[in-house]
Design a protein around this motif. Structure first.
Motif, short mmCIF file in Angstrom:
data_model
loop_
_atom_site.label_atom_id
_atom_site.label_comp_id
_atom_site.label_asym_id
_atom_site.label_seq_id
_atom_site.Cartn_x
_atom_site.Cartn_y
_atom_site.Cartn_z
N ASN A 584 0.90 -1.10 0.17
CA ASN A 584 0.04 0.05 -0.08
C ASN A 584 0.99 1.26 -0.08
O ASN A 584 1.74 1.25 0.99
CB ASN A 584 -0.95 0.07 1.32
CG ASN A 584 -1.59 1.13 1.28
OD1 ASN A 584 -2.27 1.78 0.19
ND2 ASN A 584 -2.24 1.73 2.34
N GLY A 585 0.37 2.26 -0.93
CA GLY A 585 1.26 3.38 -1.02
C GLY A 585 2.54 3.50 -1.96
O GLY A 585 3.13 4.51 -2.11
N GLN A 586 2.95 2.34 -2.40
CA GLN A 586 3.98 2.05 -3.43
C GLN A 586 3.71 2.63 -4.76
O GLN A 586 4.65 2.56 -5.81
CB GLN A 586 4.76 0.84 -3.41
CG GLN A 586 5.22 0.32 -1.99
CD GLN A 586 5.90 -0.78 -2.15
OE1 GLN A 586 5.44 -1.85 -2.76
NE2 GLN A 586 7.23 -0.87 -1.26
N SER A 587 2.39 2.50 -5.15
CA SER A 587 2.01 3.05 -6.51
C SER A 587 1.76 4.35 -6.61
O SER A 587 1.32 5.13 -5.62
CB SER A 587 0.77 2.30 -6.82
OG SER A 587 0.83 1.07 -6.96
N SER A 588 2.27 5.11 -7.65
CA SER A 588 2.22 6.55 -7.97
C SER A 588 0.78 6.94 -8.68
O SER A 588 0.24 8.01 -8.82
CB SER A 588 3.52 6.96 -8.74
OG SER A 588 3.26 6.54 -10.03
N GLN A 589 0.04 5.88 -9.11
CA GLN A 589 -1.21 6.35 -9.73
C GLN A 589 -2.23 5.31 -9.23
O GLN A 589 -1.96 4.26 -8.38
CB GLN A 589 -1.26 5.97 -11.31
CG GLN A 589 -0.18 6.79 -12.07
CD GLN A 589 0.09 6.47 -13.43
OE1 GLN A 589 -0.22 5.29 -13.91
NE2 GLN A 589 0.12 7.61 -14.37
N SER A 605 -8.60 1.93 -3.92
CA SER A 605 -8.70 3.32 -3.13
C SER A 605 -9.94 3.59 -2.57
O SER A 605 -10.23 4.07 -1.51
CB SER A 605 -8.05 4.52 -3.84
OG SER A 605 -8.83 4.69 -5.06
N ILE A 606 -11.29 3.34 -3.24
CA ILE A 606 -12.60 3.75 -2.89
C ILE A 606 -13.11 2.65 -2.10
O ILE A 606 -13.66 2.90 -0.98
CB ILE A 606 -13.43 3.91 -3.91
CG1 ILE A 606 -13.05 5.24 -4.97
CG2 ILE A 606 -14.81 4.04 -3.65
CD1 ILE A 606 -13.01 6.51 -4.02
N SER A 607 -12.80 1.18 -2.47
CA SER A 607 -13.58 0.13 -1.82
C SER A 607 -12.85 -0.08 -0.36
O SER A 607 -13.55 -0.74 0.41
CB SER A 607 -13.77 -0.88 -3.03
OG SER A 607 -12.58 -1.38 -2.99
N ILE A 610 -6.82 1.51 -0.04
CA ILE A 610 -5.53 1.36 -0.14
C ILE A 610 -5.36 1.73 -1.46
O ILE A 610 -6.03 1.59 -2.51
CB ILE A 610 -5.18 -0.09 0.11
CG1 ILE A 610 -5.91 -1.17 -0.84
CG2 ILE A 610 -5.35 -0.48 1.66
CD1 ILE A 610 -5.62 -2.58 -0.57
N ASN A 611 -4.00 1.93 -2.06
CA ASN A 611 -3.55 2.14 -3.26
C ASN A 611 -2.35 1.14 -3.60
O ASN A 611 -1.26 1.43 -3.11
CB ASN A 611 -3.23 3.66 -3.54
CG ASN A 611 -2.79 3.90 -4.82
OD1 ASN A 611 -3.34 3.31 -5.88
ND2 ASN A 611 -1.89 5.01 -5.16
N VAL A 612 -2.63 0.34 -4.45
CA VAL A 612 -1.50 -0.77 -4.78
C VAL A 612 -1.85 -0.88 -6.61
O VAL A 612 -2.72 -0.58 -6.94
CB VAL A 612 -1.86 -2.26 -4.18
CG1 VAL A 612 -1.59 -1.95 -2.66
CG2 VAL A 612 -3.23 -2.65 -4.45
N ALA A 613 -0.61 -1.73 -6.92
CA ALA A 613 -1.12 -2.08 -8.44
C ALA A 613 -0.63 -3.51 -8.40
O ALA A 613 -0.09 -4.07 -7.78
CB ALA A 613 0.18 -1.46 -9.28
N HIS A 614 -1.41 -4.19 -9.31
CA HIS A 614 -1.50 -5.60 -9.65
C HIS A 614 -0.36 -5.78 -10.12
O HIS A 614 0.09 -5.33 -11.14
CB HIS A 614 -2.56 -6.21 -10.39
CG HIS A 614 -3.96 -6.11 -9.42
ND1 HIS A 614 -4.80 -5.28 -9.79
CD2 HIS A 614 -4.29 -6.66 -8.45
CE1 HIS A 614 -5.96 -5.38 -9.21
NE2 HIS A 614 -5.47 -6.32 -8.12
#
Length: 791
Positions: A584-589, A605-607, A610-614
């Protein structure tokens, strides 16, 4: 809580946010946001998505806040020029829909009072959170041709009918009447009908993308601005205007919609105790009606006086400091909003030659890519002379030309702008456009950081990026496709967990899907391609800590637009998988999406907050790749399986021992054990000339390995004419050597016997044209295929 959520907003390109007039305060459909945004994206797929806009916006918000804390900000007031398009039905000026200049001026006065928090006006408040936005609005004095206007800021247009639907306004009226949104804040005053009959107004949210890739006659630039019902435009405090209807007769509809136009959301966040991504507006459960002072919801006293609520006009009187910061950030990063600051159309006269300026939709393009140039020159030029080094065309006199670049390198762009006063000095931007030499074929991913398998924590019964207790239906990764790749040939997905329920691994599959990005709010939309991947393949890859590689059955067309790749989750067989993500937080988009158990797509991020990338990679290209598909992935030993290849001119298959033919786009396989078939394509300019597919065999039979595969030596390769075959083994029998060209025609061959352990044969290819060929060597039914080059 709001501060934590500031980075997770995904905003629509088009926010059509409605205030509904109803004397009895009856509940009706207030908001056309999702409907209109979906229609816009279907009509103009060039829009793509603005899912990274909020992150950039919040970065600018923080920058402004830090400057304010350090005392480095200046109180410079921004002035925005306004043009009011009055859409009437032939009424005399000042009658009915053809409202008077005085009514327009009354509305402008209210807008300035509200945005400047002027003392003594209804826009003044004593709330410590209240802010002077330091934005003012002026009526334009000059039209786009530089001609002084008889009625400042007013463009009267007779419409084709008395009232309009939203679709008619956006599809007909606005594109035909809009003035350059880089220089004017466009406001349309009209009457509504149909489903919009009770609508007071709606706004277009600020765009990050500008005009890039949009057709000249449509898209976000041609609809940019706000639309207000004529009965809610103006203020009874400023004069007698009989058309105004209470309780929306004090001009606050335009204040509300201008807030949207400058990036503000409804104060209740369009959800139950949701966020508007502004820290100093209290959370509330829903919109307010009337003037519900003292209302408490979500554990806080609601700010029902905020202009971004649905309270009556007489009740509204505040923008907060946080809302101010957000609007000022929009004025810095949104292209058309930013350009309005330097527009001088409210002045008394044009007394100088133009000051040339322009922007582009992209400065870095693939070879053969197109660049859209948008003129931003000051002082209302009427002529333009462009020079495009390395471009096609090399010159243009259009205001906003589109140029194709076919040669790699960095190129200059020059603009000279002219008006009635004279011509500007040339504006030369050196090495402004970079055309990439490589990159026609590429692999793109959003994943970077620490590989993680995110487990649920409450209850801890599943995986956030896979099967879980919520029974999410799908997981998907967004790809912005900024360089405009035309197709997706395959993908690699790194699974971090896989489980097969007892007895299910034999023939269980996981569905991998490609979606377009034209669903609601830029979510996954139409399925472009899907492929079943054996669960046992994923199990093996997870055990070996490697990614699962998938080649689609065809080159999936994405047309240069954004797309999604992900998996559909099935809970029937009790199998489960989970995709690797970063932390979490390592993605810039914001790129990770999921479809919940009700079928609704949302970002993580909504559900989940958290902000991640697969860990998903897309294989993309401007050229095609070789693709392969099978009629079935599971079969009994010896049963026929049809293999199909696409994307090339000539196809060669290996291993050849269980195939009906080793050449051709379609072959029949008769596998006796689980076999991976590889097809290699030639004859066209390919991104990837090779693809493989595995057919799993139930109850396999023992098969002798090909006894000539490793021992056959063909040399020299490349050859100028003599080609030697050498094979040493114990097998004797019929030998057949065949040479095929790139379209599958046999051009040379020989048949003879191998009678000893050592076999050597030389073939003279002197009469064969130079090129790439496939040679097939057969010994007693065993086959080997090799590619050779004749020089």
């Amino acid at each position: 809580m709001k501060l934590l959520l500031l980075k997770i907003l995904i905003l629509s390109t088009f926010i059509l946010l409605a205030i509904i007039p109803s004397i009895a305060q009856q509940q009706v459909n207030r908001c056309a946001t999702m409907e209109m945004d979906s229609l816009l994206r279907k009509k103009y797929p060039q829009l793509g998505s603005l899912i990274d806009f909020e992150l950039e916006l919040q970065s600018k918000v923080k920058e402004i806040e830090l400057q304010r804390q350090s005392g480095r900000t200046t109180a410079a007031v921004i002035t925005i020029p306004v043009i009011v398009h009055i859409i009437h039905n032939g009424e005399a000026i000042g009658q009915g829909r053809n409202i008077s200049a005085a009514q327009v001026q009354s509305q402008l006065d209210v807008l300035n009072e509200d945005f400047r928090r002027r003392a003594g006006s209804r826009g003044y408040n004593t709330d410590s959170r209240g802010a002077d936005i330091e934005i003012e609005f002026c009526l334009a004095a000059f039209n786009p041709q530089g001609i002084a206007m008889a009625e400042k800021g007013i463009d009267r247009r007779q419409g084709s009918r008395a009232a309009f639907t939203k679709e008619q306004m956006d599809g007909e009226v606005k594109p035909l009447t809009v003035w350059d949104p880089n220089r004017y804040y466009n406001i349309w005053v009209a009457d509504f009908t149909g489903s919009a009959q009770n609508l007071l107004g709606y706004a277009q949210f600020p765009s990050k993308s500008g005009l890039g890739g949009m057709p000249e006659d449509g898209g976000p630039a041609s609809t940019d601005g706000v639309v207000i019902k004529y009965t809610a435009f103006g203020s009874k405090d400023k004069g007698s205007f009989p058309v105004l209807q209470a309780p929306y007769d004090l001009g606050r509809t335009l204040t509300h919609e201008t807030g949207h136009w400058l990036g503000l959301r409804h104060i209740w966040g369009d959800g139950n105790c949701a966020t508007d991504y502004v820290d100093d507006t209290p959370t509330q459960q829903s919109e307010s009606r009337g003037c519900q002072k003292g209302r408490v919801s979500c554990g806080t006293a609601n700010m029902v006086e905020n202009y971004m609520d649905y309270s009556d006009d007489a009740c509204s009187n505040i923008f907060t400091r946080g809302q101010k910061t957000r609007m000022l950030a929009v004025m810095e990063i949104s292209p058309r909003r930013r350009e309005l600051i330097s527009s001088n159309v409210c002045g008394n006269a044009i007394v100088e030659a133009p000051i040339p300026n322009f922007r582009v939709d992209k400065q870095q393009v693939l070879r053969g890519g197109k660049v859209t140039f948008t003129d931003l020159s000051a002082n209302l030029p009427t002529q333009w002379q462009w020079t495009f080094e390395g471009g096609n065309p090399s010159t243009s006199t259009s205001q906003n030309p589109v140029v194709t670049y076919d040669t790699p390198g960095k190129f200059n762009v020059t603009l000279v702008a002219t008006n009635s006063i004279g011509s500007s000095a040339p504006l030369v931007r050196t090495d402004y456009i970079e055309v990439l030499e490589a990159g026609l074929c590429n692999s793109i991913t959003n994943f970077k950081g620490t590989a993680t398998v995110l487990k649920e924590t409450s209850p801890a019964t599943g995986y956030i990026t896979g099967h879980n207790s919520r029974k999410d239906q799908a997981k998907a990764e967004y790809f912005g496709n900024n360089l405009g790749y035309e197709n997706v040939s395959g993908t690699s997905i790194r699974f971090g967990y896989a489980y097969a329920a007892e007895g299910s691994a034999t023939e269980s599959t996981v569905t991998v899907v490609v979606w377009n990005a034209r669903g609601l709010q830029s979510s996954p939309g139409q399925i472009l391609e899907q492929k079943e991947i054996p669960l046992r393949t994923i199990l093996q890859d997870v055990a070996q800590n490697r990614e699962t590689k998938i080649s689609f059955d065809r080159n999936v067309p994405v047309g240069g637009y954004p797309f999604f790749i992900g998996v559909v989750l099935n809970y029937d067989k009790k199998d489960s998988v989970a995709i690797v993500s970063n932390q979490n937080g390592q993605s810039s988009q914001i790129t990770a999406w999921e479809r919940n158990s009700q079928g609704v797509w949302q970002t993580y991020s909504i559900s989940r907050g958290i902000n991640v990338a697969h860990a998903i990679t897309a294989n993309v290209g401007m050229n095609e790749s070789v693709q392969v598909g099978a009629s079935t992935l599971f079969t009994d030993a010896g049963q026929p399986v049809t293999l199909n290849a696409r994307g090339a001119g000539l196809f060669t298959w290996t291993p050849a021992t269980t195939l009906s033919s080793s050449l051709g786009a379609q072959v029949i396989a008769y596998p006796t054990q689980t076999t991976t078939y590889t097809v290699t394509g030639t004859g066209t300019d390919l991104c990837n000339p090779e693809a493989s597919i595995t057919v799993f065999v139930r109850n396999p039979t023992a098969v002798e390995p090909n006894p000539i595969e490793r021992n056959l030596i063909i040399s020299p390769n490349p050859t100028e004419g003599q080609l030697q075959f050498a094979l040493s083994n114990s097998i004797r029998g019929n030998v057949e050597i065949s040479l095929y060209n790139f379209i599958g025609q046999k051009v040379a061959g020989v048949k003879e016997q191998k009678t000893t352990a050592e076999y050597v044969k030389t073939i003279d290819l002197g009469s064969v044209a130079a090129g790439i060929y496939i040679v097939e060597f057969q010994l007693n039914g065993w086959k080997v295929m090799r590619k050779i080059v004749k020089i």
